[in-house]
Design a protein around this motif. Structure first.
Motif, short mmCIF file in Angstrom:
data_model
loop_
_atom_site.label_atom_id
_atom_site.label_comp_id
_atom_site.label_asym_id
_atom_site.label_seq_id
_atom_site.Cartn_x
_atom_site.Cartn_y
_atom_site.Cartn_z
N GLN A 89 0.83 -1.20 0.00
CA GLN A 89 0.00 0.00 0.00
C GLN A 89 0.87 1.25 0.00
O GLN A 89 1.94 1.28 0.62
N THR A 90 0.40 2.27 -0.67
CA THR A 90 1.12 3.55 -0.74
C THR A 90 0.81 4.37 0.51
O THR A 90 -0.37 4.50 0.89
N ALA A 156 0.52 7.66 -7.30
CA ALA A 156 0.86 6.23 -7.36
C ALA A 156 -0.35 5.38 -6.97
O ALA A 156 -1.23 5.85 -6.24
N PRO A 157 -0.44 4.16 -7.44
CA PRO A 157 -1.58 3.29 -7.08
C PRO A 157 -1.63 3.07 -5.57
O PRO A 157 -0.60 2.93 -4.91
N LEU A 164 5.55 -2.71 -3.32
CA LEU A 164 6.42 -3.55 -2.51
C LEU A 164 7.87 -3.44 -2.96
O LEU A 164 8.79 -3.26 -2.15
N ALA A 165 8.08 -3.52 -4.28
CA ALA A 165 9.45 -3.39 -4.80
C ALA A 165 9.97 -1.97 -4.63
O ALA A 165 11.14 -1.75 -4.32
N ALA A 176 3.69 10.21 -14.85
CA ALA A 176 2.79 9.81 -15.93
C ALA A 176 2.81 10.83 -17.05
O ALA A 176 3.04 12.02 -16.84
N SER A 177 2.59 10.36 -18.23
CA SER A 177 2.57 11.24 -19.39
C SER A 177 1.28 12.05 -19.40
O SER A 177 0.23 11.57 -18.99
N ASP A 178 1.38 13.30 -19.87
CA ASP A 178 0.23 14.21 -19.89
C ASP A 178 -0.53 13.99 -21.19
O ASP A 178 -0.13 14.47 -22.26
N GLU A 179 -1.64 13.26 -21.10
CA GLU A 179 -2.41 12.94 -22.30
C GLU A 179 -3.79 13.56 -22.28
O GLU A 179 -4.63 13.23 -23.12
N PHE A 180 -4.05 14.50 -21.35
CA PHE A 180 -5.38 15.06 -21.21
C PHE A 180 -5.35 16.56 -21.52
O PHE A 180 -4.33 17.24 -21.36
#
Length: 800
Positions: A89-90, A156-157, A164-165, A176-180
């Motif tokens: 968990q984040t 982050a999710p 965990l990693a 994340a890439s800006d696609e909006f």
């Protein structure tokens, strides 16, 4: 081998007679079968009354101990799973700001004033909903520029193996890439603000707590503070807009009311001039004022007249000299005093002089003059009172006449005053509205300039040091609860699927039989040594079983006993062998008949050959002179045995013959106890046949081996054949197992070893007993722990 038991001529004839009897296929054809006293046991299928409650703590504890390794594994798996889930968990940080909300009363119209809502909880709930509205979220996004911050838009999710990693190796999440488009980014930012925001009311206060959660503590603090500030700014802006709109509205109303007031005043003046109505400056007319004044004067005149009427009535009754006016006159009182003094002097001199004496006459004249003057004065005062009474009556009459004239004028005035009153009321209403609107207009003008705040920040949000989620302790607790429930479900299923007998209580409950004995489990390599050792736990258990058999019937020990079991390998033959030895040890003459014509074992236990035996007798294959050789004396005291003999092809036919019944009856008359080792019940008809012939039947039940359904079926077959099952014996019971100590609470690890230690003299050494030498430290520690827990649980149990 010599036959120690001498059979008489009568017995020989009976054997000869039975030897020549034909083989009867069914035991039911034997009409002369003996009838024995039946023992009083509950019928099959009738459950014993439950003595304990539905929830037995001791039973639950035994189940937990029995499945302790499963529970330990599940708890360990829960701890590991809770830790792994926490690491996946984040971290989430949270900051909160505290806001005070003030709800002042509205002051637009004095006649329709809104009540203050400071004590109304609905106002605070409304404020909370406004804070959580999309409008506030849009203000926050605009003020902080959150639509342009990619780390805020694309966090982050919350739960991912990548976390965990990342947390284990310190990796960073790629942006994340800006696609909006800008509008879509704003919509995403507003949604994130609304989802992560929470507002709660502090009980019994006017404070609201605004909390915001985010993966970065900086965002959590900044957004929480901005939400509070945006709410305050929104309320200030709306207050200013409302004040301006109200001011414009009131200005228009002032102009309209002013025109109406002027028109109503002019109409009132014109009508008063036309009707000739004169007012005194107040709402009352001049006639009404005069009527009121005359009424006051008339009341006063009437009061004075009444007072003077009272005085005149006193005068007419001859009491004028006692009136207040007379008594208050000092000259008259002086004349009265002087006359009294002269009368006293006259009375004093009357004792010395006669009334005709010149001096006495002079005194009389003086007294008469004073009385005449006093009477004249009183008369003058009384005449004055009468005159004032007459003047008052005259004045009262004049006032009444004048009042009548004014009342006639007032009636005429009232007719004219109706329209005047209507016009004046309209003037007063317009004037009141005009003054109220002017006051409100001035107040709104000042208020719009001040722009007061209806909310204030009490505590600003601070940077959070530790995340609020995930919490390792909470996740571990949840995992433990979930896996505990899963463990309980698994254990419940295992208990449902476990169809064997675990403890003696289950035999009494499921079979309705009394447990006559409990045989501990012994390893195969130690079985022979345990049977030979009279101080072993197994030997003690068999002696306890022997005692139970002795008192199993209403008339004491049964004469013939069948030892059987529901399935093979349940220590049936071993138990029959050991029971015979124990009865022989107390001086009973015991005969063992190996009735297992399929898989005999008694000849091996006693070390005898099996050339001649029961099957040979029943099949008439033994010579008459060899018949006594079938009953053999063993090496043990008081023990004789009849082996099975040659294994026949039809054991059930032989056992169901009348010859078998006669043989058992004959042996029962010659021995104290006849024990028949029977084959298992399930799948065979031998055991029910033998149980019908014998007086009593003992059912062996192996712990954790025989299914309950099999044992019930065996018991049902025995009883259906007419067998008298006096009880059951639980064999291979693990009395030393840790969990069974609680399943059957009156047994412990050393249940059958009390008193086996060799006594030692004080101060002398010695070799410890076998049991003491094999007791390890863990065994002793476990025994002490189990005993302590058992006593504690026993104390906690309610008393029946």
């Amino acid at each position: 081998m010599a036959i120690p038991l001498q059979i008489g001529s009568e017995g020989q004839r009976m054997l000869d007679r039975s030897y020549s009897l034909p083989n009867v296929g069914s035991l039911a054809s034997y009409a002369g079968a003996p009838s024995y006293q039946q023992f009083d046991y509950p019928p099959y299928g009738q459950d014993q009354p439950e003595r304990e409650g539905l929830l037995d703590p001791l039973k639950l504890l035994s189940i937990v101990l029995r499945h302790r390794w499963l529970i330990a594994f599940m708890m360990l798996f829960a701890l590991v799973g809770g830790f792994v889930v926490t690491m996946m968990q984040t971290p989430i940080y949270q900051s909160s700001v505290r806001l005070e909300v003030v709800t002042p009363s509205a002051r637009v119209f004095q006649d329709i004033e809104v009540v203050s809502e400071t004590s109304d909880q609905r106002a605070f709930l409304t404020a909370r909903e406004k804070i959580m509205s999309r409008a506030i979220a849009e203000r926050v996004v605009y003020q902080l520029g959150l639509a342009d911050k990619r780390d805020f838009l694309y966090p982050a999710p919350r739960f991912s193996p990548w976390n965990l990693a990342r947390r284990a190796f310190g990796l960073k999440l790629a942006p994340a890439s800006d696609e909006f488009s800008p509008d879509e980014r704003e919509r995403i930012a507003v949604g994130r603000v609304l989802d992560a925001m929470s507002v709660s009311l502090v009980p019994n206060t006017s404070l609201l707590t605004i909390a915001f959660s985010d993966q970065k503590p900086e965002y959590a603090r900044g957004v929480a503070n901005q939400i509070a500030q945006s709410f305050i700014d929104q309320r200030v802006d709306k207050t200013g807009e409302t004040s301006e709109l109200a001011r414009q509205f009131i200005q228009e109303q002032v102009l309209q009311v002013k025109v109406k007031l002027q028109a109503s005043e002019q109409a009132l003046v014109d009508y008063a001039r036309k009707a000739g109505i004169t007012v005194t400056g107040s709402e009352r007319s001049l006639i009404a004022s005069n009527i009121e004044a005359i009424n006051t004067a008339l009341a006063k005149a009437m009061e004075e007249r009444l007072e003077r009427d009272v005085l005149v009535s006193q005068i007419e009754l001859g009491r004028g000299d006692s009136l207040e006016q007379v008594l208050a006159s000092q000259p008259l009182q002086k004349l009265r005093t002087d006359a009294a003094q002269l009368k006293a002097e006259y009375q004093q001199k009357l004792t010395a002089f006669k009334p005709g004496f010149p001096e006495m006459r002079q005194l009389q004249m003086r007294i008469g003059e004073l009385e005449r003057q006093y009477a004249d004065g009183v008369a003058v005062i009384l005449d004055g009172i009468r005159k004032k009474r007459d003047e008052t009556e005259k004045r009262e009459a004049e006032l009444r006449i004048k009042l009548g004239e004014l009342e006639q004028g007032q009636i005429a005035y009232e007719d004219k005053n109706i329209q005047y009153t209507i016009l004046k009321r309209e003037v007063d209403s317009n004037r009141s509205q005009y003054e109220t609107l002017i006051t409100k207009l001035n107040a709104i003008g000042v208020g719009s300039e001040l722009r007061s705040q209806n909310a204030s920040i009490v505590d600003l949000a601070v940077l959070s040091k530790a995340p609020v989620a995930p919490r390792l302790s909470i996740n571990l607790a949840i995992a433990l609860v979930l896996f505990a429930a899963l463990s309980a479900a698994i254990i419940y299923l295992l208990e449902l699927l476990n169809n064997t007998f675990v403890n003696p209580d289950q035999i009494e409950k499921e079979l309705g039989l009394s447990v006559l004995g409990i045989l501990p489990k012994v390893d195969a390599e130690d079985l022979e040594a345990s049977l030979a050792d009279q101080k072993s736990g197994l030997s003690e258990a068999y002696r306890s079983l022997r005692t139970s058999i002795q008192f199993s019937g209403a008339e004491g020990m049964p004469n013939t006993l069948v030892v059987t079991s529901s399935e093979p390998s349940e220590t049936k033959s071993t138990s029959a062998y050991k029971i015979a030895l124990d009865f022989g040890a107390i001086g009973k003459k015991v005969l063992i008949i190996d009735g297992d014509l399929r898989k005999p074992s008694m000849h091996r236990l006693f070390g005898l050959d099996n050339t001649l035996g029961l099957s040979n007798i029943l099949t008439n294959s033994v010579l008459r002179e060899d018949l006594p050789r079938t009953i053999r004396k063993t090496r043990e005291n008081n023990i004789w045995v009849v082996t099975s003999g040659t294994i026949p092809p039809n054991p059930a036919d032989l056992l169901s013959s009348a010859k078998m019944a006669l043989l058992v009856e004959y042996f029962a008359g010659r021995f104290d106890l006849v024990i028949i080792d029977s084959p298992p019940v399930v799948g065979l008809s031998d055991a029910p046949i033998l149980s019908r012939i014998a007086q009593a039947t003992l059912l062996l039940v192996s712990a954790n081996n025989v299914s309950r359904k099999s044992a019930k079926s065996a018991l049902k077959r025995l009883r259906a054949a007419g067998g008298n099952v006096i009880g059951a014996c639980l064999s291979r019971f693990s009395a030393g197992a840790f969990d069974y100590n609680y399943a059957y609470r009156y047994m412990n690890y050393y249940y059958y070893q009390y008193g086996h230690e060799h006594p030692k003299l004080e101060g002398q050494g010695g070799t410890d007993s076998y049991a003491e030498r094999n007791r390890s430290f863990l065994d002793r520690l476990g025994y002490i722990t189990r005993s302590s827990v058992g006593r504690l649980v026993q104390r906690l149990k309610p008393i029946d």
